[in-house]
Motif scaffolding. Sequence first.
Motif, PDB file in Angstrom:
ATOM      1  N   MET A  36      -6.658 143.586 -39.626  1.00  7.04           N
ATOM      2  CA  MET A  36      -5.413 142.531 -40.326  1.00  7.04           C
ATOM      3  C   MET A  36      -5.646 142.121 -41.372  1.00  7.04           C
ATOM      4  SD  MET A  36      -2.060 141.884 -39.242  1.00  7.04           S
ATOM      5  CE  MET A  36      -0.964 140.998 -38.950  1.00  7.04           C
ATOM      6  N   ASN A  37      -7.240 141.061 -40.727  1.00  3.72           N
ATOM      7  CA  ASN A  37      -7.350 140.472 -41.863  1.00  3.72           C
ATOM      8  C   ASN A  37      -8.137 141.011 -43.206  1.00  3.72           C
ATOM      9  OD1 ASN A  37      -8.263 137.612 -42.636  1.00  3.72           O
ATOM     10  ND2 ASN A  37      -9.849 137.186 -41.511  1.00  3.72           N
ATOM     11  N   THR A  38      -8.377 142.064 -43.550  1.00  4.82           N
ATOM     12  CA  THR A  38      -9.269 142.759 -44.518  1.00  4.82           C
ATOM     13  C   THR A  38      -7.821 143.245 -44.815  1.00  4.82           C
ATOM     14  OG1 THR A  38      -9.396 145.065 -43.152  1.00  4.82           O
ATOM     15  CG2 THR A  38     -11.242 143.347 -43.257  1.00  4.82           C
ATOM     16  N   ASP A  39      -6.498 143.770 -44.691  1.00  4.02           N
ATOM     17  CA  ASP A  39      -5.794 144.507 -45.296  1.00  4.02           C
ATOM     18  C   ASP A  39      -5.003 142.921 -46.140  1.00  4.02           C
ATOM     19  OD1 ASP A  39      -3.284 145.661 -45.653  1.00  4.02           O
ATOM     20  OD2 ASP A  39      -2.325 145.197 -44.272  1.00  4.02           O
ATOM     21  N   ASN A  40      -4.635 141.973 -45.341  1.00  2.00           N
ATOM     22  CA  ASN A  40      -4.379 140.448 -46.326  1.00  2.00           C
ATOM     23  C   ASN A  40      -5.631 140.562 -47.159  1.00  2.00           C
ATOM     24  OD1 ASN A  40      -1.872 140.338 -44.371  1.00  2.00           O
ATOM     25  ND2 ASN A  40      -3.002 138.675 -43.249  1.00  2.00           N
ATOM     26  N   TYR A  41      -6.786 140.299 -47.281  1.00  2.00           N
ATOM     27  CA  TYR A  41      -7.767 140.045 -47.939  1.00  2.00           C
ATOM     28  C   TYR A  41      -7.217 140.821 -49.269  1.00  2.00           C
ATOM     29  CZ  TYR A  41     -12.291 139.467 -50.538  1.00  2.00           C
ATOM     30  OH  TYR A  41     -12.936 139.484 -51.786  1.00  2.00           O
ATOM     31  N   SER A  42      -7.022 142.180 -49.146  1.00  2.00           N
ATOM     32  CA  SER A  42      -6.968 143.034 -49.889  1.00  2.00           C
ATOM     33  C   SER A  42      -5.765 143.348 -50.801  1.00  2.00           C
ATOM     34  CB  SER A  42      -6.780 144.483 -49.424  1.00  2.00           C
ATOM     35  OG  SER A  42      -5.760 144.713 -48.784  1.00  2.00           O
ATOM     36  N   LYS A  43      -4.998 142.744 -50.329  1.00  5.22           N
ATOM     37  CA  LYS A  43      -3.204 142.012 -50.468  1.00  5.22           C
ATOM     38  C   LYS A  43      -3.413 140.852 -51.169  1.00  5.22           C
ATOM     39  CE  LYS A  43       0.287 143.429 -47.456  1.00  5.22           C
ATOM     40  NZ  LYS A  43       0.978 142.782 -46.301  1.00  5.22           N
ATOM     41  N   TYR A  44      -4.602 139.955 -51.126  1.00  2.00           N
ATOM     42  CA  TYR A  44      -4.734 139.310 -52.177  1.00  2.00           C
ATOM     43  C   TYR A  44      -5.374 139.470 -52.803  1.00  2.00           C
ATOM     44  CZ  TYR A  44      -2.757 135.891 -48.345  1.00  2.00           C
ATOM     45  OH  TYR A  44      -1.800 134.724 -47.550  1.00  2.00           O
ATOM     46  N   GLU A  45      -6.727 139.920 -52.606  1.00  2.00           N
ATOM     47  CA  GLU A  45      -7.283 140.405 -54.043  1.00  2.00           C
ATOM     48  C   GLU A  45      -6.343 141.094 -55.486  1.00  2.00           C
ATOM     49  OE1 GLU A  45     -10.295 143.513 -54.147  1.00  2.00           O
ATOM     50  OE2 GLU A  45     -11.152 142.411 -52.447  1.00  2.00           O
ATOM     51  N   ARG A  46      -5.719 141.694 -55.064  1.00  2.00           N
ATOM     52  CA  ARG A  46      -4.351 142.865 -55.310  1.00  2.00           C
ATOM     53  C   ARG A  46      -3.663 142.320 -55.510  1.00  2.00           C
ATOM     54  NH1 ARG A  46      -1.336 145.956 -52.461  1.00  2.00           N
ATOM     55  NH2 ARG A  46      -0.120 145.553 -52.663  1.00  2.00           N
ATOM     56  N   MET A  47      -3.016 140.971 -55.667  1.00  5.82           N
ATOM     57  CA  MET A  47      -2.357 140.040 -55.908  1.00  5.82           C
ATOM     58  C   MET A  47      -2.676 139.481 -57.289  1.00  5.82           C
ATOM     59  SD  MET A  47      -0.201 138.877 -53.680  1.00  5.82           S
ATOM     60  CE  MET A  47       0.120 137.467 -53.506  1.00  5.82           C
ATOM     61  N   TYR A  48      -4.381 138.960 -56.955  1.00  8.75           N
ATOM     62  CA  TYR A  48      -5.291 138.106 -57.850  1.00  8.75           C
ATOM     63  C   TYR A  48      -5.682 139.562 -59.281  1.00  8.75           C
ATOM     64  CZ  TYR A  48      -8.713 135.001 -59.792  1.00  8.75           C
ATOM     65  OH  TYR A  48      -9.304 134.718 -60.449  1.00  8.75           O
ATOM     66  N   ASP A  49      -5.532 139.881 -58.994  1.00  7.81           N
ATOM     67  CA  ASP A  49      -6.057 140.657 -60.158  1.00  7.81           C
ATOM     68  C   ASP A  49      -4.123 140.997 -60.911  1.00  7.81           C
ATOM     69  OD1 ASP A  49      -8.084 141.889 -58.766  1.00  7.81           O
ATOM     70  OD2 ASP A  49      -8.124 143.620 -57.522  1.00  7.81           O
ATOM     71  N   ILE A  50      -3.750 141.393 -60.085  1.00  9.34           N
ATOM     72  CA  ILE A  50      -2.169 141.366 -61.225  1.00  9.34           C
ATOM     73  C   ILE A  50      -1.690 140.593 -61.336  1.00  9.34           C
ATOM     74  CG2 ILE A  50       0.455 141.500 -60.974  1.00  9.34           C
ATOM     75  CD1 ILE A  50      -0.441 142.974 -58.091  1.00  9.34           C
ATOM     76  N   LEU A  51      -2.138 138.972 -61.127  1.00  8.05           N
ATOM     77  CA  LEU A  51      -1.631 137.700 -62.111  1.00  8.05           C
ATOM     78  C   LEU A  51      -2.723 137.607 -63.257  1.00  8.05           C
ATOM     79  CD1 LEU A  51      -0.119 135.015 -62.078  1.00  8.05           C
ATOM     80  CD2 LEU A  51      -3.122 134.648 -60.152  1.00  8.05           C
ATOM     81  N   LEU A  52      -4.665 138.122 -62.635  1.00  7.24           N
ATOM     82  CA  LEU A  52      -5.252 137.975 -64.081  1.00  7.24           C
ATOM     83  C   LEU A  52      -4.698 138.854 -65.025  1.00  7.24           C
ATOM     84  CD1 LEU A  52      -9.102 137.811 -61.889  1.00  7.24           C
ATOM     85  CD2 LEU A  52      -7.448 136.025 -63.616  1.00  7.24           C
ATOM     86  N   ASP A  53      -4.161 139.950 -64.860  1.00  6.95           N
ATOM     87  CA  ASP A  53      -3.828 141.127 -65.862  1.00  6.95           C
ATOM     88  C   ASP A  53      -2.663 140.272 -66.521  1.00  6.95           C
ATOM     89  OD1 ASP A  53      -3.998 143.816 -67.130  1.00  6.95           O
ATOM     90  OD2 ASP A  53      -1.879 144.051 -65.781  1.00  6.95           O
ATOM     91  N   TYR A  54      -1.531 139.727 -65.887  1.00  8.52           N
ATOM     92  CA  TYR A  54      -0.528 139.540 -66.436  1.00  8.52           C
ATOM     93  C   TYR A  54      -0.911 138.300 -67.273  1.00  8.52           C
ATOM     94  CZ  TYR A  54       4.066 136.789 -67.132  1.00  8.52           C
ATOM     95  OH  TYR A  54       5.572 136.507 -67.100  1.00  8.52           O
TER      96      TYR A  54
END
Length: 144
Positions: free
Chosen positions: A1-19
């Motif tokens: 569960m915790n790693t799932d949230n971490y991967s979501k945040y990491e993916r959101m952060y990558d999207i933000l950097l790309d944006y």
Amino acid sequence: MNTDNYSKYERMYDILLDYEQKIHLKNQKRIRIGLKCLIIIPLIFLAMLFWTGSSKTIFLVLWIVSLFILAAYLVFVEYSDYKLQEKLNELDERGDAGVEALIGPGVPAIDGPLKNAVKKLDATLNSETLAIEEEGADKNEEHN
């Protein structure tokens, strides 16, 4: 569960950097367009002035207003890009990482020759000033 949230945040952060990177590239394009307009618009007003033969005052006012509008546009684009990069550095906890220039890496290459030219000009002006001061001192000594 915790790693799932971490991967979501990491993916959101990558999207933000790309944006952010896409916005930065668009801002670079906007700056290039604005700088081209600073050259083209005065030429258009100059051509219209000679071809129409109407009042020079009207074209002068239009030219000045257009330059102010373009300058405000360029300042707005630069400032918004600066703030965007500053926020991303804050989010990334790299507060002192600095901000990438919009104009590009070619401009700092001008820095060296420009500094040399300013130093030469300053030395020339200083030597002329010293010569004038010495001449004035010599005249004062002769006068006394």
